[in-house]
Design a protein around this motif. Structure first.
Motif, PDB file in Angstrom:
ATOM      1  N   LYS A 174      50.722  30.594  77.936  1.00 18.06           N
ATOM      2  CA  LYS A 174      50.299  31.850  78.524  1.00 18.06           C
ATOM      3  C   LYS A 174      51.298  32.957  78.176  1.00 18.06           C
ATOM      4  O   LYS A 174      52.431  32.707  77.782  1.00 18.06           O
ATOM      5  N   GLY A 175      50.845  34.199  78.379  1.00 17.63           N
ATOM      6  CA  GLY A 175      51.735  35.344  78.254  1.00 17.63           C
ATOM      7  C   GLY A 175      52.274  35.549  76.852  1.00 17.63           C
ATOM      8  O   GLY A 175      51.631  35.242  75.842  1.00 17.63           O
ATOM      9  N   ALA A 176      53.511  36.064  76.802  1.00 19.62           N
ATOM     10  CA  ALA A 176      54.125  36.419  75.524  1.00 19.62           C
ATOM     11  C   ALA A 176      54.329  35.208  74.629  1.00 19.62           C
ATOM     12  O   ALA A 176      54.315  35.331  73.397  1.00 19.62           O
ATOM     13  N   GLN A 177      54.521  34.029  75.222  1.00 20.08           N
ATOM     14  CA  GLN A 177      54.746  32.837  74.410  1.00 20.08           C
ATOM     15  C   GLN A 177      53.531  32.486  73.554  1.00 20.08           C
ATOM     16  O   GLN A 177      53.675  31.932  72.454  1.00 20.08           O
ATOM     17  N   ARG A 178      52.348  32.803  74.035  1.00 23.06           N
ATOM     18  CA  ARG A 178      51.148  32.561  73.237  1.00 23.06           C
ATOM     19  C   ARG A 178      51.179  33.419  71.981  1.00 23.06           C
ATOM     20  O   ARG A 178      50.864  32.947  70.884  1.00 23.06           O
ATOM     21  N   TYR A 179      51.583  34.673  72.133  1.00 25.44           N
ATOM     22  CA  TYR A 179      51.671  35.579  70.993  1.00 25.44           C
ATOM     23  C   TYR A 179      52.752  35.108  70.016  1.00 25.44           C
ATOM     24  O   TYR A 179      52.549  35.129  68.797  1.00 25.44           O
ATOM     25  N   ASN A 180      53.884  34.656  70.545  1.00 17.71           N
ATOM     26  CA  ASN A 180      54.963  34.162  69.682  1.00 17.71           C
ATOM     27  C   ASN A 180      54.515  32.935  68.888  1.00 17.71           C
ATOM     28  O   ASN A 180      54.839  32.789  67.701  1.00 17.71           O
ATOM     29  N   ARG A 181      53.765  32.057  69.556  1.00 15.76           N
ATOM     30  CA  ARG A 181      53.250  30.883  68.857  1.00 15.76           C
ATOM     31  C   ARG A 181      52.280  31.301  67.751  1.00 15.76           C
ATOM     32  O   ARG A 181      52.299  30.739  66.649  1.00 15.76           O
ATOM     33  N   ALA A 182      51.458  32.305  68.041  1.00 13.12           N
ATOM     34  CA  ALA A 182      50.503  32.788  67.040  1.00 13.12           C
ATOM     35  C   ALA A 182      51.225  33.372  65.832  1.00 13.12           C
ATOM     36  O   ALA A 182      50.786  33.190  64.687  1.00 13.12           O
ATOM     37  N   ILE A 183      52.330  34.067  66.057  1.00  9.99           N
ATOM     38  CA  ILE A 183      53.112  34.615  64.947  1.00  9.99           C
ATOM     39  C   ILE A 183      53.607  33.497  64.047  1.00  9.99           C
ATOM     40  O   ILE A 183      53.488  33.559  62.817  1.00  9.99           O
ATOM     41  N   VAL A 184      54.177  32.459  64.661  1.00  9.59           N
ATOM     42  CA  VAL A 184      54.707  31.338  63.882  1.00  9.59           C
ATOM     43  C   VAL A 184      53.602  30.672  63.069  1.00  9.59           C
ATOM     44  O   VAL A 184      53.766  30.393  61.875  1.00  9.59           O
ATOM     45  N   GLU A 185      52.459  30.433  63.699  1.00  7.04           N
ATOM     46  CA  GLU A 185      51.378  29.748  63.010  1.00  7.04           C
ATOM     47  C   GLU A 185      50.795  30.598  61.880  1.00  7.04           C
ATOM     48  O   GLU A 185      50.419  30.078  60.830  1.00  7.04           O
ATOM     49  N   GLU A 186      50.720  31.913  62.100  1.00  2.20           N
ATOM     50  CA  GLU A 186      50.214  32.783  61.040  1.00  2.20           C
ATOM     51  C   GLU A 186      51.207  32.906  59.893  1.00  2.20           C
ATOM     52  O   GLU A 186      50.813  33.042  58.730  1.00  2.20           O
ATOM     53  N   LEU A 187      52.500  32.853  60.204  1.00  3.04           N
ATOM     54  CA  LEU A 187      53.494  32.854  59.131  1.00  3.04           C
ATOM     55  C   LEU A 187      53.352  31.608  58.260  1.00  3.04           C
ATOM     56  O   LEU A 187      53.445  31.676  57.030  1.00  3.04           O
ATOM     57  N   LEU A 188      53.116  30.481  58.904  1.00  2.00           N
ATOM     58  CA  LEU A 188      52.940  29.241  58.147  1.00  2.00           C
ATOM     59  C   LEU A 188      51.688  29.293  57.278  1.00  2.00           C
ATOM     60  O   LEU A 188      51.644  28.671  56.209  1.00  2.00           O
ATOM     61  N   ALA A 189      50.676  30.026  57.748  1.00  2.11           N
ATOM     62  CA  ALA A 189      49.409  30.125  57.007  1.00  2.11           C
ATOM     63  C   ALA A 189      49.351  31.358  56.106  1.00  2.11           C
ATOM     64  O   ALA A 189      48.321  31.622  55.486  1.00  2.11           O
ATOM     65  N   LEU A 190      50.455  32.095  56.018  1.00  2.00           N
ATOM     66  CA  LEU A 190      50.465  33.380  55.326  1.00  2.00           C
ATOM     67  C   LEU A 190      50.030  33.256  53.865  1.00  2.00           C
ATOM     68  O   LEU A 190      50.511  32.395  53.137  1.00  2.00           O
ATOM     69  N   LYS A 191      49.121  34.133  53.474  1.00  2.00           N
ATOM     70  CA  LYS A 191      48.720  34.232  52.077  1.00  2.00           C
ATOM     71  C   LYS A 191      48.176  35.636  51.832  1.00  2.00           C
ATOM     72  O   LYS A 191      47.649  36.279  52.748  1.00  2.00           O
ATOM     73  N   PRO A 192      48.314  36.141  50.616  1.00  2.00           N
ATOM     74  CA  PRO A 192      47.751  37.470  50.326  1.00  2.00           C
ATOM     75  C   PRO A 192      46.229  37.460  50.441  1.00  2.00           C
ATOM     76  O   PRO A 192      45.584  36.454  50.145  1.00  2.00           O
ATOM     77  N   ARG A 193      45.703  38.573  50.879  1.00  2.00           N
ATOM     78  CA  ARG A 193      44.253  38.745  50.980  1.00  2.00           C
ATOM     79  C   ARG A 193      43.807  39.824  50.003  1.00  2.00           C
ATOM     80  O   ARG A 193      44.531  40.786  49.736  1.00  2.00           O
TER      81      ARG A 193
END
Length: 293
Positions: free
Chosen positions: A158-177
């Motif tokens: 919940k809260g800010a930790q959910r957003y922090n987790r999303a940042i980490v997961e999106e960094l791992l999945a990062l690719k140019p679009r």
């Protein structure tokens, strides 16, 4: 004076909810509090208040509440006030409004008494799926939009930790679009990890992603980062707090009145709110908002 007060008591983790009676008193007029059971219900209440001829609509909450209020007043001529009570309050900060709720309410009351408003530009979005919306701050259609989209799908934490987790997961999945974009009729294709369109400078609680954006110049600022790796992208974030990232050679900036933006599998977020999948056409509408204070 008949004022409609669109209030979100949960904004800013509810820290400002107790100030609602005092804000209502400071406004010093016939105040009707609008608080729907959902964001859509609150937006509809605000639109009805404007349609019924209220003298002003005041939004008390964070950027999300302000966004709902803009959907009601944009282009109508109805005066709009902001009592910042959220966490970031990016739109009101960049407009130079008081950051303290009671001081903001006093400023609105004074402006009403003097019949004084400021003309502010807004951005109007039309999506390929028929969606229409207005925004005042920034539209994201890159990494930050993907983070929001992922965070909204999560049920834990919940809260800010959910957003922090999303940042980490999106960094791992990062690719140019792959994007296609037209700026006032000039088209281009490019790959990017970050695309933002700003009417004002900042989003996300102070990230000056569109540093220098002026909400009175009749133009929108477009910021595009070339394909970057994880470390390079994260290295831009502290620069974005100061607005110095726009001087990085890997970042390009543009200004335009009409922007057409498309990219497969990308959802646009504006003022922190989910809008619609790309493609979108974004148009700067000069003086679409009459701002109190």
């Amino acid at each position: 004076m008949n004022i409609a007060l669109l209030a979100n008591p949960t904004a800013g983790k509810g820290r400002r909810a107790s100030l609602l009676p005092a804000v209502r008193e400071r406004l010093g007029a016939d105040v009707t509090v609008l608080a729907g059971e959902s964001a859509a219900a609150s937006r509809d209440l605000a639109r009805q208040a404007v349609a019924d001829g209220c003298d002003a609509l005041v939004a008390m909450g964070g950027d999300g509440t302000v966004h709902l209020g803009l959907q009601a007043v944009a282009g109508t001529g109805t005066a709009f006030g902001i009592v910042p009570a959220g966490t970031g309050n990016d739109f009101s900060v960049r407009l130079g409004l008081p950051g303290e709720p009671l001081a903001a309410a006093d400023g609105i009351a004074t402006a009403l008494a003097e019949g004084r408003t400021r003309a502010i530009d807004l951005a109007h979005i039309v999506g390929g799926d028929g969606t229409e919306a207005w925004f005042g701050a920034v539209l994201a259609a890159g990494f930050d939009a993907f983070v929001n989209e992922r965070a909204n799908r999560m049920t834990w934490p919940k809260g800010a930790q959910r957003y922090n987790r999303a940042i980490v997961e999106e960094l791992l999945a990062l690719k140019p679009r792959q994007y296609t974009m037209s700026l006032d009729g000039t088209a281009s294709r490019f790959e990017s990890v970050l695309v933002a369109v700003g009417n004002t400078e900042s989003y996300g609680g102070g990230f000056r992603i569109a540093a220098g954006a002026d909400p009175t110049d009749g133009l929108l600022d477009v910021v595009v980062a070339e394909p970057l790796g994880r470390l390079a992208l994260m290295g831009l974030r502290p620069k974005a707090l100061k607005g110095t990232h726009i001087h990085d050679p890997r970042v390009s900036t543009h200004r335009a009145r009409v922007i057409e933006l498309d990219g497969a599998g990308i959802t646009a977020y504006a003022d922190g709110e989910r809008i619609c999948p790309l493609p979108v056409t974004i148009t700067c509408v000069p003086a679409a908002l009459r701002l109190l204070g």
